[in-house]
Design an enzyme around this catalytic site. Structure first.
Site, short mmCIF file in Angstrom:
data_model
loop_
_atom_site.label_atom_id
_atom_site.label_comp_id
_atom_site.label_asym_id
_atom_site.label_seq_id
_atom_site.Cartn_x
_atom_site.Cartn_y
_atom_site.Cartn_z
N ASP A 22 34.36 22.81 37.39
CA ASP A 22 34.40 22.88 38.49
C ASP A 22 35.74 22.82 38.92
OD1 ASP A 22 34.78 23.81 41.33
OD2 ASP A 22 32.86 22.06 41.80
N ASN B 160 43.05 30.92 33.50
CA ASN B 160 42.51 32.08 34.72
C ASN B 160 41.93 31.62 35.63
OD1 ASN B 160 42.07 34.91 34.06
ND2 ASN B 160 40.09 33.46 34.42
N TYR C 141 47.06 32.89 49.43
CA TYR C 141 46.63 32.88 48.08
C TYR C 141 48.09 33.19 47.34
CZ TYR C 141 45.65 35.91 44.26
OH TYR C 141 45.58 36.51 42.54
N LYS D 274 50.07 31.65 43.95
CA LYS D 274 50.58 32.03 43.06
C LYS D 274 52.67 31.89 42.82
CE LYS D 274 46.77 33.30 42.04
NZ LYS D 274 46.10 32.96 40.70
N1 NAP Z 1 42.16 41.01 40.28
C1 NAP Z 1 43.92 41.59 40.58
O1 NAP Z 1 44.26 41.63 40.82
C2 NAP Z 1 44.44 39.78 40.48
C3 NAP Z 1 45.86 40.05 40.56
C4 NAP Z 1 46.98 38.66 39.88
C5 NAP Z 1 45.66 37.57 39.41
N2 NAP Z 1 44.50 37.41 39.00
C6 NAP Z 1 44.84 36.36 39.00
O2 NAP Z 1 43.26 36.64 38.30
C7 NAP Z 1 42.34 35.31 37.91
C8 NAP Z 1 40.91 36.04 37.59
O3 NAP Z 1 41.16 36.86 38.74
P1 NAP Z 1 39.58 37.70 38.51
O4 NAP Z 1 40.46 38.91 38.94
O5 NAP Z 1 39.13 37.72 37.19
O6 NAP Z 1 38.92 37.59 39.93
P2 NAP Z 1 36.72 36.65 39.34
O7 NAP Z 1 37.01 38.33 39.05
O8 NAP Z 1 36.88 36.80 41.07
O9 NAP Z 1 36.84 36.25 38.23
C9 NAP Z 1 37.15 34.86 38.98
C10 NAP Z 1 36.71 33.43 37.91
O10 NAP Z 1 37.82 32.43 38.10
C11 NAP Z 1 36.53 31.11 38.13
N3 NAP Z 1 36.40 30.54 39.41
C12 NAP Z 1 36.82 30.80 40.93
N4 NAP Z 1 36.79 29.45 41.41
C13 NAP Z 1 36.57 28.40 40.28
C14 NAP Z 1 36.66 27.18 40.08
N5 NAP Z 1 36.42 26.05 41.96
N6 NAP Z 1 35.99 26.10 39.12
C15 NAP Z 1 35.78 27.11 37.78
N7 NAP Z 1 35.91 27.93 37.97
C16 NAP Z 1 36.60 28.59 39.42
C17 NAP Z 1 35.53 32.33 38.89
O11 NAP Z 1 33.83 31.64 38.67
P3 NAP Z 1 32.70 31.91 39.45
O12 NAP Z 1 32.32 33.06 38.60
O13 NAP Z 1 31.90 30.89 39.25
O14 NAP Z 1 33.12 32.49 41.02
C18 NAP Z 1 36.17 33.80 38.02
O15 NAP Z 1 34.96 33.31 36.37
C19 NAP Z 1 42.45 34.43 39.23
O16 NAP Z 1 43.62 32.92 38.55
C20 NAP Z 1 43.42 36.41 40.06
O17 NAP Z 1 43.93 34.95 41.33
C21 NAP Z 1 43.84 38.69 39.58
#
Ligand code: NAP
Length: 329
Positions: A85, A111, A197, A201
């Site tokens: 976590d 990630n 957010y 970043k």
């Molecule tokens: N999607 C985009 O457009 C985008 C763009 C730029 C950067 N990013 C970055 O990419 C990364 C992945 O995001 P995503 O788009 O794949 O979003 P996502 O589908 O919401 O996945 C986020 C992941 O992070 C985990 N997480 C969140 N809080 C946590 C905690 N306290 N402890 C452990 N795990 C935790 C979530 O676990 P749970 O399933 O338990 O919630 C999930 O596995 C992030 O760092 C995000 O900022 C995303």
């Protein structure tokens, strides 16, 4: 320039399908149960990694992901699920203690990340700062000795990749000039949560640059490479907590430009396989591209901010880990 680069990436660039061979390697992915982390895991398992550790907040969700990954890649006995976590330093430390038993660790994909518009404290800091910044760096630093040991034994270069975002351009963090920036960001009366957010970043990128400087030994060749990246704007669960006009704006942007998570995840895998040339660098569309960084990050002011914020971060981490500076080597 950074905005143009974002639009160009979203509309005209499709990152290449990864082909790097991860044979024999052990790789940790935080938040690998869904979204970009899950799709990165699928690529890495397909590309022959020996062991992929999904570090997840919910073990049940991790096992569901494991089943789906095993089915789609046809590879069994590669994926392992561990509880982590990221909103709890205690959980991070417990996870690292478990990783100490690994005989090999080649890469860590930092990630896991969150988006919220609500001010909530976790581990004494606003939750976005705790999860995306403070505990992300705590985990990266605590894993350094394991990565170094493995790199020595296997005569390889280890890697830490931080999944940042092109959206760091949305904020220049004027609070960096305050005597204690984190204290200001932690003040619920001053916190602009619509920006939080983006701030997190930006902090990831600044602090990754500061940390990378500290990982280069006298002879100039890092044993542990550290880079950061943007995956571009991708459809995922990240913005499911957004509400009001912000949620509508994100929905529109997603309809117009979002990459499928599998496509975005290619950039995560590219960063993991880039090697020493990517040390301290930022990747866009899976390639090193410092021009995609905001003018602030690349400015003299940005360089001063990164060093000042690094000291603040280390002081925060020293409260629970007085040995943190020693771990940087
Ligand atoms: N999607 C985009 O457009 C985008 C763009 C730029 C950067 N990013 C970055 O990419 C990364 C992945 O995001 P995503 O788009 O794949 O979003 P996502 O589908 O919401 O996945 C986020 C992941 O992070 C985990 N997480 C969140 N809080 C946590 C905690 N306290 N402890 C452990 N795990 C935790 C979530 O676990 P749970 O399933 O338990 O919630 C999930 O596995 C992030 O760092 C995000 O900022 C995303």
């Amino acid at each position: 320039m950074a905005t143009l680069s974002f639009l160009r990436s979203q509309f005209f660039v499709t990152p290449r399908i990864p082909t790097h061979d991860f044979s024999g390697q052990t790789i940790i992915i935080t938040g690998g149960n869904r979204g970009l982390g899950f799709e990165a895991a699928r690529h890495i398992v397909r590309l022959n990694a020996a062991r992929v550790i999904l570090a997840v907040r919910s073990v049940d969700s991790g096992h569901d992901a494991k089943r789906e990954l095993e089915m789609s890649t046809g590879r069994q006995d590669v994926i392992e699920i561990y509880k982590l976590d990221m909103s709890s330093q205690e959980s991070v430390q417990r996870f690292v203690a478990q990783m100490g038993a690994l005989d090999r660790l080649d890469a860590v994909l930092l990630n896991a990340g969150m988006y919220t518009q609500d001010f909530v404290l976790k581990d004494n800091h606003e939750s976005t700062l705790t999860v995306n910044v403070i505990n992300t760096f705590l985990l990266g630093i605590l894993l350094l000795p394991i990565l170094r040991r493995s790199a020595q034994v296997f005569k390889s270069v280890a890697c830490i990749t931080i999944v940042a975002s092109d959206r760091h351009v949305m904020n220049n963090l004027p609070e960096w000039r305050e005597s204690n920036t984190f204290r200001v960001l932690n003040d619920p009366n001053k916190a602009a949560m619509s920006q939080r957010y983006y701030v997190s970043k930006l902090l990831q990128i600044l602090l990754a640059r500061a940390m990378a400087r500290r990982l280069v030994p006298g002879d100039g060749r890092p044993v542990v490479v550290l880079n950061s990246l943007t995956p571009g704007y991708c459809s995922s669960g990240l913005l499911s907590n957004a509400y009001g006009l912000t949620a509508f704006g994100f929905w529109l942007l997603a309809k117009a430009t979002a990459r499928p998570p599998e496509v975005g995840a290619r950039t995560l895998v590219a960063a993991l396989s880039k090697g020493a040339e990517s040390h301290g660098k930022y990747l866009n569309d899976g390639e090193i591209d410092e021009t995609a960084l905001s003018p602030f990050v690349r400015s003299k002011e940005g360089a001063l901010a990164q060093e000042k914020l690094w000291e603040e971060l280390i002081e925060i981490l020293e409260r629970s880990r007085p040995d943190i500076r020693l771990l940087l080597g």
